[in-house]
Design a protein around this motif. Structure first.
Motif, mmCIF file in Angstrom:
data_model
loop_
_atom_site.group_PDB
_atom_site.id
_atom_site.type_symbol
_atom_site.label_atom_id
_atom_site.label_comp_id
_atom_site.label_asym_id
_atom_site.label_seq_id
_atom_site.Cartn_x
_atom_site.Cartn_y
_atom_site.Cartn_z
ATOM 1 N N ALA A 202 17.466 3.709 -0.437
ATOM 2 C CA ALA A 202 16.744 2.494 -0.044
ATOM 3 C C ALA A 202 16.573 1.658 -1.298
ATOM 4 C CB ALA A 202 15.391 2.842 0.556
ATOM 5 N N TYR A 203 16.575 0.368 -1.130
ATOM 6 C CA TYR A 203 16.567 -0.538 -2.270
ATOM 7 C C TYR A 203 15.604 -1.697 -2.036
ATOM 8 C CZ TYR A 203 18.228 -4.723 -4.642
ATOM 9 O OH TYR A 203 18.302 -5.892 -5.335
ATOM 10 N N TYR A 204 14.776 -1.949 -3.046
ATOM 11 C CA TYR A 204 13.844 -3.077 -3.032
ATOM 12 C C TYR A 204 14.146 -3.991 -4.215
ATOM 13 C CZ TYR A 204 10.931 -0.391 0.201
ATOM 14 O OH TYR A 204 10.464 0.309 1.283
ATOM 15 N N ALA A 205 14.372 -5.271 -3.964
ATOM 16 C CA ALA A 205 14.394 -6.297 -5.009
ATOM 17 C C ALA A 205 12.959 -6.797 -5.073
ATOM 18 C CB ALA A 205 15.353 -7.425 -4.643
ATOM 19 N N LEU A 206 12.269 -6.536 -6.176
ATOM 20 C CA LEU A 206 10.817 -6.706 -6.179
ATOM 21 C C LEU A 206 10.346 -7.609 -7.311
ATOM 22 C CD1 LEU A 206 8.371 -5.584 -4.596
ATOM 23 C CD2 LEU A 206 8.314 -3.699 -6.221
ATOM 24 N N HIS A 207 9.448 -8.521 -6.945
ATOM 25 C CA HIS A 207 8.748 -9.376 -7.908
ATOM 26 C C HIS A 207 7.245 -9.297 -7.633
ATOM 27 C CE1 HIS A 207 7.546 -12.756 -10.323
ATOM 28 N NE2 HIS A 207 7.206 -13.459 -9.266
ATOM 29 N N TYR A 208 6.882 -9.295 -6.379
ATOM 30 C CA TYR A 208 5.501 -9.148 -5.932
ATOM 31 C C TYR A 208 5.541 -8.526 -4.550
ATOM 32 C CZ TYR A 208 6.366 -13.219 -3.002
ATOM 33 O OH TYR A 208 6.895 -14.067 -2.064
ATOM 34 N N GLY A 209 4.379 -8.228 -3.980
ATOM 35 C CA GLY A 209 4.353 -7.708 -2.620
ATOM 36 C C GLY A 209 3.641 -6.384 -2.482
ATOM 37 N N LYS A 210 2.541 -6.199 -3.195
ATOM 38 C CA LYS A 210 1.861 -4.911 -3.177
ATOM 39 C C LYS A 210 1.143 -4.612 -1.862
ATOM 40 C CE LYS A 210 -2.462 -6.514 -5.164
ATOM 41 N NZ LYS A 210 -3.271 -6.621 -6.342
ATOM 42 N N GLU A 211 0.874 -5.638 -1.042
ATOM 43 C CA GLU A 211 0.058 -5.434 0.157
ATOM 44 C C GLU A 211 0.594 -4.341 1.077
ATOM 45 O OE1 GLU A 211 -0.614 -9.608 -1.238
ATOM 46 O OE2 GLU A 211 1.142 -8.375 -0.862
ATOM 47 N N TYR A 212 1.887 -4.323 1.323
ATOM 48 C CA TYR A 212 2.466 -3.397 2.298
ATOM 49 C C TYR A 212 3.509 -2.478 1.689
ATOM 50 C CZ TYR A 212 0.222 -6.935 5.069
ATOM 51 O OH TYR A 212 -0.699 -7.815 5.554
ATOM 52 N N LEU A 213 3.699 -2.559 0.398
ATOM 53 C CA LEU A 213 4.766 -1.801 -0.251
ATOM 54 C C LEU A 213 4.659 -0.305 -0.004
ATOM 55 C CD1 LEU A 213 7.270 -1.761 -2.025
ATOM 56 C CD2 LEU A 213 5.765 -1.821 -4.037
ATOM 57 N N ALA A 214 3.475 0.259 -0.133
ATOM 58 C CA ALA A 214 3.302 1.700 0.088
ATOM 59 C C ALA A 214 3.723 2.089 1.505
ATOM 60 C CB ALA A 214 1.852 2.105 -0.168
ATOM 61 N N TRP A 215 3.347 1.267 2.461
ATOM 62 C CA TRP A 215 3.673 1.560 3.867
ATOM 63 C C TRP A 215 5.149 1.349 4.143
ATOM 64 C CZ3 TRP A 215 -0.125 4.148 5.871
ATOM 65 C CH2 TRP A 215 -1.400 3.970 5.332
ATOM 66 N N SER A 216 5.748 0.381 3.475
ATOM 67 C CA SER A 216 7.173 0.144 3.627
ATOM 68 C C SER A 216 7.973 1.338 3.107
ATOM 69 C CB SER A 216 7.570 -1.136 2.880
ATOM 70 O OG SER A 216 8.947 -1.367 3.004
ATOM 71 N N VAL A 217 7.650 1.776 1.898
ATOM 72 C CA VAL A 217 8.331 2.945 1.323
ATOM 73 C C VAL A 217 8.139 4.152 2.226
ATOM 74 C CG1 VAL A 217 8.314 4.573 -0.610
ATOM 75 C CG2 VAL A 217 8.235 2.119 -1.057
ATOM 76 N N ARG A 218 6.929 4.346 2.685
ATOM 77 C CA ARG A 218 6.635 5.488 3.567
ATOM 78 C C ARG A 218 7.488 5.447 4.831
ATOM 79 N NH1 ARG A 218 0.659 6.844 6.047
ATOM 80 N NH2 ARG A 218 1.174 8.906 6.834
ATOM 81 N N SER A 219 7.749 4.254 5.334
ATOM 82 C CA SER A 219 8.478 4.126 6.600
ATOM 83 C C SER A 219 9.972 4.417 6.480
ATOM 84 C CB SER A 219 8.257 2.736 7.195
ATOM 85 O OG SER A 219 8.972 1.734 6.502
ATOM 86 N N ALA B 169 2.315 -2.636 -12.931
ATOM 87 C CA ALA B 169 1.589 -1.370 -12.733
ATOM 88 C C ALA B 169 1.048 -1.254 -11.310
ATOM 89 C CB ALA B 169 0.450 -1.253 -13.743
ATOM 90 N N GLU B 170 0.526 -2.346 -10.764
ATOM 91 C CA GLU B 170 0.023 -2.327 -9.381
ATOM 92 C C GLU B 170 1.158 -2.057 -8.396
ATOM 93 O OE1 GLU B 170 -3.632 -5.433 -9.098
ATOM 94 O OE2 GLU B 170 -1.666 -6.295 -9.589
ATOM 95 N N LEU B 171 2.280 -2.722 -8.608
ATOM 96 C CA LEU B 171 3.421 -2.526 -7.719
ATOM 97 C C LEU B 171 3.929 -1.093 -7.788
ATOM 98 C CD1 LEU B 171 5.226 -5.880 -8.444
ATOM 99 C CD2 LEU B 171 4.260 -5.185 -6.243
ATOM 100 N N ARG B 172 4.021 -0.575 -8.967
ATOM 101 C CA ARG B 172 4.513 0.796 -9.130
ATOM 102 C C ARG B 172 3.558 1.804 -8.475
ATOM 103 N NH1 ARG B 172 8.223 2.643 -13.884
ATOM 104 N NH2 ARG B 172 8.922 4.524 -12.895
ATOM 105 N N ARG B 173 2.272 1.600 -8.661
ATOM 106 C CA ARG B 173 1.275 2.477 -8.044
ATOM 107 C C ARG B 173 1.409 2.467 -6.515
ATOM 108 N NH1 ARG B 173 -2.805 0.877 -10.809
ATOM 109 N NH2 ARG B 173 -3.350 -0.857 -9.457
ATOM 110 N N GLU B 174 1.597 1.281 -5.945
ATOM 111 C CA GLU B 174 1.746 1.182 -4.493
ATOM 112 C C GLU B 174 3.055 1.813 -4.027
ATOM 113 O OE1 GLU B 174 -0.511 0.233 -2.076
ATOM 114 O OE2 GLU B 174 -1.736 0.486 -3.861
ATOM 115 N N ALA B 175 4.130 1.593 -4.766
ATOM 116 C CA ALA B 175 5.424 2.171 -4.380
ATOM 117 C C ALA B 175 5.361 3.694 -4.369
ATOM 118 C CB ALA B 175 6.520 1.694 -5.328
ATOM 119 N N GLU B 176 4.540 4.265 -5.237
ATOM 120 C CA GLU B 176 4.471 5.721 -5.377
ATOM 121 C C GLU B 176 3.344 6.362 -4.558
ATOM 122 O OE1 GLU B 176 4.138 6.070 -9.626
ATOM 123 O OE2 GLU B 176 6.301 5.754 -9.922
#
Length: 154
Positions: A5-22, A53-60
């Motif tokens: 799975a691949y994310y091109a990421l600049h912002y978007g922490k709101e749902y990132l954790a749930w997206s990765v989980r899905s 750091a926020e994005l990485r925390r949410e992704a993980e």
């Protein structure tokens, strides 16, 4: 066959954790290509609303698969999105599911489209269901006819 799975990421922490989980149960690895510049490639005085750091925390947050974080700068959105091709080839992954940070996929749909692409070489002609939150629960897009974004590098 290896799938990522691949994310091109600049912002978007709101749902990132749930997206990765899905999508994580459908793939072997998750790759994030992060840039601190806007995806359209123009310079701006505006500060990104989310820190790396926020994005990485949410992704993980719910992570059960390997996540590889690639930080860089790309000329524009097309170059940012195209950068995954070389990475996927180097990782031995001919199938790439392109996901946005605010897309929460139906787990079975994500698995089904990757399996169908693997069997029938049908990337780009299969539709999958996901929920696109677009930075707010007040603006939810649900479209079962959205084309999936599977890159088939075979």
């Amino acid at each position: 066959m290896k799938k990522i799975a691949y994310y091109a990421l600049h912002y978007g922490k709101e749902y990132l954790a749930w997206s990765v989980r899905s999508v994580q149960d459908s793939v072997d690895e998750i790759h994030v290509l992060y840039t601190d510049r806007p995806s359209f490639g123009h310079s701006s005085r505006l500060v990104c609303p989310d820190s790396e750091a926020e994005l990485r925390r949410e992704a993980e947050r719910f992570l059960t698969k390997p996540l590889l974080w690639h930080k860089g700068h790309w000329q524009g959105e097309a170059a940012h999105r195209d950068a995954i091709r070389d990475i996927a080839r180097a990782r031995g992954a001919p199938l790439v599911l392109v996901v946005d940070a605010d897309e929460v996929w139906d787990t079975e749909s994500a698995k089904a489209i990757l399996e169908a692409t693997e069997r029938h070489n049908a990337a780009g002609s299969i539709c999958a269901r996901f929920v696109h939150f677009w930075r707010s629960f007040h603006h939810v897009c649900q479209d079962p006819c959205m084309p999936t974004r599977v890159l088939d590098l075979r």
